[in-house]
Design a protein around this motif. Sequence first.
Motif: not given
Ligand code: GTP
Length: 280
Positions: A21-22, A46, A48, A179, A182
């Motif tokens: 989710a980001g 990656h 987490s 999120n 963009d």
């Molecule tokens: P877990 O650690 O598995 O729980 O996921 P997380 O919520 O930490 O997600 P993470 O921040 O690792 O993002 C996952 C992917 O989405 C990555 O490749 C990021 O670069 C991409 N990403 C995150 N935010 C955005 C955004 O606002 N826009 C776009 N286009 N990609 C995003």
Amino acid sequence: IYRKAASPPLSTFVLLGPSGAGKTAFLSLVESSSLYKAKTPSHSTHTSQTSTSTTVTLPPSVPIFSNRYRSVNDPSLPDAKRNAVKYVLRDTPGHGKLRSAQLTQLQTELSSKSKKEASSICGIIFFVDAASLVEGAENLRDYAGYLYDILLVLQKIVLSKGKLSKKAGTNFPILVAANKQDLFTALPPGSVKQKLESEIDRIRQTRQKGLLDASANPEHDEDGEEVLGGDGDKFTFHGLEDDIGVKVDVVGGFAKAENEKDGVSATGIRKWEEWIGSCL
Ligand code: GTP
Ligand code: MG
């Protein structure tokens, strides 16, 4: 000159939400513009697997609740760095198998009754990938299910303890960060809110029915089983605020700095930082 008083623990915001989710991307962006640079390199996005707590600062231009009456040009304000407001972001893993541990920890921390062990959790930021919601019902079911479980934990605490919010007269705040705005496929925050509300309503009905069916069975043990919200009305975040004093705001943004070569851009997270400021 300053005598160090035992400073209260920093306000903590917990980042929750499904994998991808980001959450970590948001943390990295906040950290990279923070005045207190971390010694370790920026967190990699990656999947987490563990929780991490990181101290960051709010940009000086973002207003905070507790000094909202001061103007930015107030000459009595100290320089930006001394004035920078510190807080803690706790990044958590969103993978389905690791969620129950997050819920347990949240429950333990927030339900602590003694003043001394009072939790420093000031709010929750629940991340969703708004671009993945167009792909079908499965993601929505997953996200809403996780949010439902979080809200149920909060409801249990409110029912047993009375109140959640740390500040008198305010509600416990949850930000749903819609999120990836963009991406042109991303649903706007208004639709994300609507979809989450109706899906949570569906989950609630299903569980209610499950409980009724189960209580028809005399061997069923009802202990600890609850359904979110009062009976009857359709679930809405607004109704939740009236019921248990948990205030949910759904706000769009993007945690990825698109223009990498122009340096880090924090425009996509500005509204979320303003939300954080309004809680501090
Ligand atoms: P877990 O650690 O598995 O729980 O996921 P997380 O919520 O930490 O997600 P993470 O921040 O690792 O993002 C996952 C992917 O989405 C990555 O490749 C990021 O670069 C991409 N990403 C995150 N935010 C955005 C955004 O606002 N826009 C776009 N286009 N990609 C995003
Ligand atoms: Mg992560």
